[in-house]
Motif scaffolding. Structure first.
Motif, PDB file in Angstrom:
ATOM      1  N   ASN A  12      46.476  -5.276  66.248  1.00  0.00           N
ATOM      2  CA  ASN A  12      44.882  -4.707  65.516  1.00  0.00           C
ATOM      3  C   ASN A  12      45.064  -4.591  64.187  1.00  0.00           C
ATOM      4  OD1 ASN A  12      43.159  -4.381  68.036  1.00  0.00           O
ATOM      5  ND2 ASN A  12      45.080  -3.613  68.909  1.00  0.00           N
ATOM      6  N   ASN A  13      46.248  -4.256  63.566  1.00  0.00           N
ATOM      7  CA  ASN A  13      45.926  -3.970  62.272  1.00  0.00           C
ATOM      8  C   ASN A  13      46.255  -5.106  61.085  1.00  0.00           C
ATOM      9  OD1 ASN A  13      45.560  -1.064  62.664  1.00  0.00           O
ATOM     10  ND2 ASN A  13      47.810  -0.743  62.605  1.00  0.00           N
ATOM     11  N   LEU A  14      46.321  -6.171  61.723  1.00  0.00           N
ATOM     12  CA  LEU A  14      46.500  -7.674  60.978  1.00  0.00           C
ATOM     13  C   LEU A  14      44.935  -8.137  60.249  1.00  0.00           C
ATOM     14  CD1 LEU A  14      48.723  -9.818  63.158  1.00  0.00           C
ATOM     15  CD2 LEU A  14      49.254  -8.163  60.944  1.00  0.00           C
ATOM     16  N   PRO A  15      45.101  -8.839  59.016  1.00  0.00           N
ATOM     17  CA  PRO A  15      43.743  -9.281  58.700  1.00  0.00           C
ATOM     18  C   PRO A  15      43.185 -10.103  59.858  1.00  0.00           C
ATOM     19  CG  PRO A  15      45.561  -9.487  57.381  1.00  0.00           C
ATOM     20  CD  PRO A  15      46.172  -8.883  58.471  1.00  0.00           C
ATOM     21  N   GLU A  16      41.718 -10.135  59.736  1.00  0.00           N
ATOM     22  CA  GLU A  16      41.059 -11.043  60.725  1.00  0.00           C
ATOM     23  C   GLU A  16      41.479 -12.581  60.925  1.00  0.00           C
ATOM     24  OE1 GLU A  16      38.856  -9.711  62.993  1.00  0.00           O
ATOM     25  OE2 GLU A  16      39.163  -7.650  62.265  1.00  0.00           O
ATOM     26  N   PRO A  17      41.613 -13.021  59.849  1.00  0.00           N
ATOM     27  CA  PRO A  17      42.145 -14.506  59.905  1.00  0.00           C
ATOM     28  C   PRO A  17      43.282 -14.587  60.647  1.00  0.00           C
ATOM     29  CG  PRO A  17      41.709 -14.003  57.553  1.00  0.00           C
ATOM     30  CD  PRO A  17      41.468 -12.628  58.372  1.00  0.00           C
ATOM     31  N   LEU A  18      44.083 -13.766  60.813  1.00  0.00           N
ATOM     32  CA  LEU A  18      45.285 -13.664  61.521  1.00  0.00           C
ATOM     33  C   LEU A  18      45.163 -13.392  63.081  1.00  0.00           C
ATOM     34  CD1 LEU A  18      48.189 -12.293  59.122  1.00  0.00           C
ATOM     35  CD2 LEU A  18      47.665 -14.619  59.546  1.00  0.00           C
ATOM     36  N   LYS A  19      44.115 -12.163  63.028  1.00  0.00           N
ATOM     37  CA  LYS A  19      44.021 -12.065  64.598  1.00  0.00           C
ATOM     38  C   LYS A  19      42.920 -13.050  65.320  1.00  0.00           C
ATOM     39  CE  LYS A  19      41.783  -8.065  63.591  1.00  0.00           C
ATOM     40  NZ  LYS A  19      41.214  -6.672  63.836  1.00  0.00           N
ATOM     41  N   ASP A  20      42.400 -13.994  64.524  1.00  0.00           N
ATOM     42  CA  ASP A  20      41.731 -15.017  65.077  1.00  0.00           C
ATOM     43  C   ASP A  20      42.417 -15.926  65.913  1.00  0.00           C
ATOM     44  OD1 ASP A  20      39.459 -13.645  64.572  1.00  0.00           O
ATOM     45  OD2 ASP A  20      39.061 -14.956  62.657  1.00  0.00           O
ATOM     46  N   ILE A  21      43.912 -16.130  65.339  1.00  0.00           N
ATOM     47  CA  ILE A  21      44.662 -17.052  65.782  1.00  0.00           C
ATOM     48  C   ILE A  21      45.497 -16.626  67.240  1.00  0.00           C
ATOM     49  CG2 ILE A  21      47.134 -18.320  65.129  1.00  0.00           C
ATOM     50  CD1 ILE A  21      46.291 -17.785  62.240  1.00  0.00           C
ATOM     51  N   LEU A  22      45.217 -15.616  67.369  1.00  0.00           N
ATOM     52  CA  LEU A  22      45.957 -14.862  68.712  1.00  0.00           C
ATOM     53  C   LEU A  22      45.299 -15.386  70.203  1.00  0.00           C
ATOM     54  CD1 LEU A  22      46.083 -11.273  67.811  1.00  0.00           C
ATOM     55  CD2 LEU A  22      48.097 -12.801  67.775  1.00  0.00           C
ATOM     56  N   PRO A  23      45.947 -15.707  71.055  1.00  0.00           N
ATOM     57  CA  PRO A  23      45.229 -16.166  72.262  1.00  0.00           C
ATOM     58  C   PRO A  23      44.451 -15.282  72.957  1.00  0.00           C
ATOM     59  CG  PRO A  23      47.668 -16.336  72.401  1.00  0.00           C
ATOM     60  CD  PRO A  23      47.408 -15.618  71.263  1.00  0.00           C
ATOM     61  N   ALA A  24      43.167 -15.660  73.376  1.00  0.00           N
ATOM     62  CA  ALA A  24      42.164 -14.848  73.938  1.00  0.00           C
ATOM     63  C   ALA A  24      42.740 -14.012  75.184  1.00  0.00           C
ATOM     64  CB  ALA A  24      40.889 -15.563  74.231  1.00  0.00           C
ATOM     65  N   THR A  25      43.635 -14.482  75.711  1.00  0.00           N
ATOM     66  CA  THR A  25      44.488 -13.982  77.055  1.00  0.00           C
ATOM     67  C   THR A  25      45.015 -12.512  76.574  1.00  0.00           C
ATOM     68  OG1 THR A  25      46.155 -15.237  77.047  1.00  0.00           O
ATOM     69  CG2 THR A  25      44.308 -15.885  78.172  1.00  0.00           C
ATOM     70  N   TRP A  26      45.393 -12.499  75.295  1.00  0.00           N
ATOM     71  CA  TRP A  26      46.053 -11.185  75.119  1.00  0.00           C
ATOM     72  C   TRP A  26      45.177 -10.041  75.038  1.00  0.00           C
ATOM     73  CZ3 TRP A  26      50.165 -12.551  70.585  1.00  0.00           C
ATOM     74  CH2 TRP A  26      51.109 -13.220  71.105  1.00  0.00           C
ATOM     75  N   PRO A  27      45.133  -8.933  75.786  1.00  0.00           N
ATOM     76  CA  PRO A  27      44.077  -7.959  75.884  1.00  0.00           C
ATOM     77  C   PRO A  27      44.292  -7.010  74.733  1.00  0.00           C
ATOM     78  CG  PRO A  27      45.771  -7.664  77.566  1.00  0.00           C
ATOM     79  CD  PRO A  27      45.952  -8.953  76.894  1.00  0.00           C
ATOM     80  N   ASP A  28      43.065  -6.712  74.103  1.00  0.00           N
ATOM     81  CA  ASP A  28      43.215  -5.671  73.070  1.00  0.00           C
ATOM     82  C   ASP A  28      44.115  -6.211  71.660  1.00  0.00           C
ATOM     83  OD1 ASP A  28      41.434  -4.196  74.577  1.00  0.00           O
ATOM     84  OD2 ASP A  28      42.838  -3.325  75.526  1.00  0.00           O
ATOM     85  N   LYS A  29      44.279  -7.545  71.828  1.00  0.00           N
ATOM     86  CA  LYS A  29      45.225  -7.933  70.536  1.00  0.00           C
ATOM     87  C   LYS A  29      46.633  -7.440  70.700  1.00  0.00           C
ATOM     88  CE  LYS A  29      41.764 -10.011  68.746  1.00  0.00           C
ATOM     89  NZ  LYS A  29      41.515 -11.332  68.956  1.00  0.00           N
ATOM     90  N   HIS A  30      46.933  -7.358  71.830  1.00  0.00           N
ATOM     91  CA  HIS A  30      48.362  -6.775  72.229  1.00  0.00           C
ATOM     92  C   HIS A  30      48.964  -7.835  73.086  1.00  0.00           C
ATOM     93  CE1 HIS A  30      48.815  -2.202  71.302  1.00  0.00           C
ATOM     94  NE2 HIS A  30      47.335  -2.590  71.160  1.00  0.00           N
ATOM     95  N   TYR A  31      50.508  -7.927  72.842  1.00  0.00           N
ATOM     96  CA  TYR A  31      51.127  -8.729  73.742  1.00  0.00           C
ATOM     97  C   TYR A  31      52.292  -7.681  74.427  1.00  0.00           C
ATOM     98  CZ  TYR A  31      54.559 -12.070  75.316  1.00  0.00           C
ATOM     99  OH  TYR A  31      55.551 -12.893  76.421  1.00  0.00           O
ATOM    100  N   ARG A  32      52.069  -7.069  75.837  1.00  0.00           N
ATOM    101  CA  ARG A  32      52.613  -6.340  76.633  1.00  0.00           C
ATOM    102  C   ARG A  32      53.366  -6.870  77.515  1.00  0.00           C
ATOM    103  NH1 ARG A  32      47.433  -3.680  76.052  1.00  0.00           N
ATOM    104  NH2 ARG A  32      47.713  -1.667  74.689  1.00  0.00           N
ATOM    105  N   VAL A  33      54.793  -6.435  77.795  1.00  0.00           N
ATOM    106  CA  VAL A  33      55.633  -6.809  79.032  1.00  0.00           C
ATOM    107  C   VAL A  33      56.250  -5.709  79.420  1.00  0.00           C
ATOM    108  CG1 VAL A  33      57.731  -8.054  79.398  1.00  0.00           C
ATOM    109  CG2 VAL A  33      56.122  -9.203  78.000  1.00  0.00           C
ATOM    110  N   ASN A  34      56.429  -5.421  80.747  1.00  0.00           N
ATOM    111  CA  ASN A  34      57.217  -4.381  81.326  1.00  0.00           C
ATOM    112  C   ASN A  34      57.718  -4.792  82.746  1.00  0.00           C
ATOM    113  OD1 ASN A  34      58.106  -1.999  82.381  1.00  0.00           O
ATOM    114  ND2 ASN A  34      56.231  -1.018  82.469  1.00  0.00           N
TER     115      ASN A  34
END
Length: 349
Positions: free
Chosen positions: A226-248
Motif C-alpha cells: 500500500n505504501n508504494l508509489p501509484e505507478p507500481l501499485k497499478d502493476i499488482l494483480p487485481a486479485t490481491w485484496p487491499d494490495k496485499h499478498y497474504r498466505v497462511n
C-alpha cells in the motif's frame, strides 16, 4: 540466553540430581558411575546399548572424533529472497539485507551451550534483528530438525514489473515460518551427515546415502504494497485484496533425498545433500477461502570440513526454497545461509 542454552542447563541439573552422591572424588568414567548403585548401572547400560544401536557406524567409513568436549567460534550470515511471477509474465523480485552474527559455543557430547551476538544490529546495519532458531539432532540412523524464522524488518525491491535495476527500500514484509523434519538414512553405517554438517563425526572414506522421512511446516506471509508509489501499485494483480499478498498455510509432506560425503584428502571432506519435500498444503493463499493443494519445498546443503586431530574447521551453506501458486501468481521464496566454524576438541575426563 537462547532456548537451547536453557535446555542444556536443565539437562545438566537433572542428571546431577538423579545420581546418588558419595564422599570422595567423583569420577565420570562409565564403569565408576555404574558402581554407584543399581539405578546408575541401569543408566550406564542403557546408554551403552543406545550408543551402539544409534551410533554403530562401520569404522572403515565413519569414525568417532575421540573427544567428548569441543569449543568453537562461529560466524553466521543469512538472507532471504522473494520472487513473484505475475499474470502478464512480468515479475517482482525483492531481497533482504544480510543478517550476520558471531558466537562462541561449548559442547559436551550432544549438549551445547553458547551465545550469539548480532553483528548487523550492533554495527547499525539493522535497527531490529530478524529472528531465526534452529535445533538439530543427528545419529547414525536418522536426523531431525526443528526451526523457526521471522522477518519483519523490510527488504529492498530490485525489480517491479517493467522497472528493473531498482534499489527501493520496502518495509511491508511480515513473514514467519516454523517446521519439523525427521528422516531415516538407508546406508546409515557408511554415511554420516553429522560428519559434514555438525562436526561430531569424521568421515574416513567416501560414501553416500538415500534418505526419507516427513516434514511438517507452517507459512505465514504478508507483503503489504500500500505504501508504494501509484505507478507500481497499478502493476499488482487485481486479485490481491487491499494490495496485499497474504498466505497462511499448514503443510504435511514427504521428504526424500540423497547425501554424499566425498573424502578428497585424508583431512578434508566435502558434503552435499539435496532434498525435495512434496506433500499437501491446507490453508489460505491470496484468498479468504481455505483450499487444499500440492506443497513444494526444497532443501540444499553443502559443506567443506577440515579435521586435524583436536582441531577442526568448516564452512556450511544451506538454501531453502518454497514454491506457492494460485490461479494468477507463482511465488518462490527462500533463505540462503552460510556458517564458518573453527573448533577445538578435548577431554576433561
Amino acid at each position: 540466553m537462547k532456548l537451547r542454552s536453557v535446555i542444556a542447563i536443565l539437562s545438566v541439573v537433572l542428571i546431577a540430581f538423579s545420581i546418588p552422591q558419595r564422599a570422595g572424588a567423583i569420577s565420570f568414567n562409565l564403569d565408576s558411575i555404574a558402581a554407584w548403585g543399581k539405578f546408575p548401572r541401569f543408566c550406564v547400560n542403557t546408554y551403552r546399548w543406545g550408543d551402539k544401536f544409534f551410533n554403530g557406524y562401520d569404522t572403515t567409513f565413519v569414525a568417532p572424533s575421540g573427544y567428548k568436549f569441543n569449543a568453537k567460534i562461529t560466524a553466521d550470515s543469512w538472507a532471504e529472497g522473494y520472487n513473484f511471477q505475475l499474470p502478464d509474465r512480468s515479475r517482482i523480485f525483492m531481497a533482504s539485507d544480510n543478517s550476520t552474527s558471531a558466537g562462541l559455543y561449548l559442547t559436551y557430547l550432544a549438549v551445547s551451550v553458547g551465545y550469539d551476538i548480532n553483528l548487523s544490529k550492533l554495527f547499525g546495519g539493522q535497527q531490529r534483528s530478524r529472528k531465526r532458531f534452529r535445533f538439530g539432532f543427528n545419529c547414525m540412523l536418522f536426523g531431525a530438525e526443528f526451526y523457526t524464522s521471522k522477518n519483519d524488518v523490510g527488504t529492498t525491491i530490485k525489480r517491479f514489473g517493467p522497472y528493473s535495476h531498482l534499489n527501493l527500500p520496502f518495509d511491508g514484509v511480515d513473514n514467519s515460518t516454523w517446521g519439523l523434519d525427521a528422516y531415516y538414512f538407508f546406508s546409515h553405517k557408511q554415511y554420516s551427515e553429522a560428519a559434514t554438517f555438525s562436526f561430531s563425526r569424521i568421515q574416513r572414506k567416501s560414501h553416500g546415502s538415500f534418505y526419507t522421512g516427513f516434514s511438517i511446516y507452517s507459512q505465514k506471509l504478508d507483503f503489504n504494497f500500500n505504501n508504494l508509489p501509484e505507478p507500481l501499485k497499478d502493476i499488482l494483480p487485481a486479485t490481491w485484496p487491499d494490495k496485499h499478498y497474504r498466505v497462511n498455510t499448514h503443510n504435511y509432506a514427504v521428504r526424500f533425498g540423497y547425501g554424499y560425503n566425498w573424502v578428497f584428502s585424508p583431512k578434508w571432506v566435502l558434503g552435499v545433500s539435496e532434498s525435495p519435500i512434496i506433500g499437501v498444503r491446507k490453508g489460505f493463499v491470496v484468498s479468504d477461502i481455505e483450499k487444499t493443494s500440492v506443497s513444494i519445498y526444497n532443501r540444499l546443503k553443502l559443506s567443506v570440513v577440515w579435521n586435524s586431530g583436536k582441531w577442526f574447521c568448516g564452512v556450511v551453506c544451506k538454501a531453502d526454497l518454497a514454491i506457492l501458486s494460485d490461479k494468477q501468481t507463482l511465488y518462490a521464496g527462500g533463505t540462503v545461509s552460510g556458517e564458518a566454524v573453527l573448533g577445538y576438541r578435548f577431554n576433561l575426563w
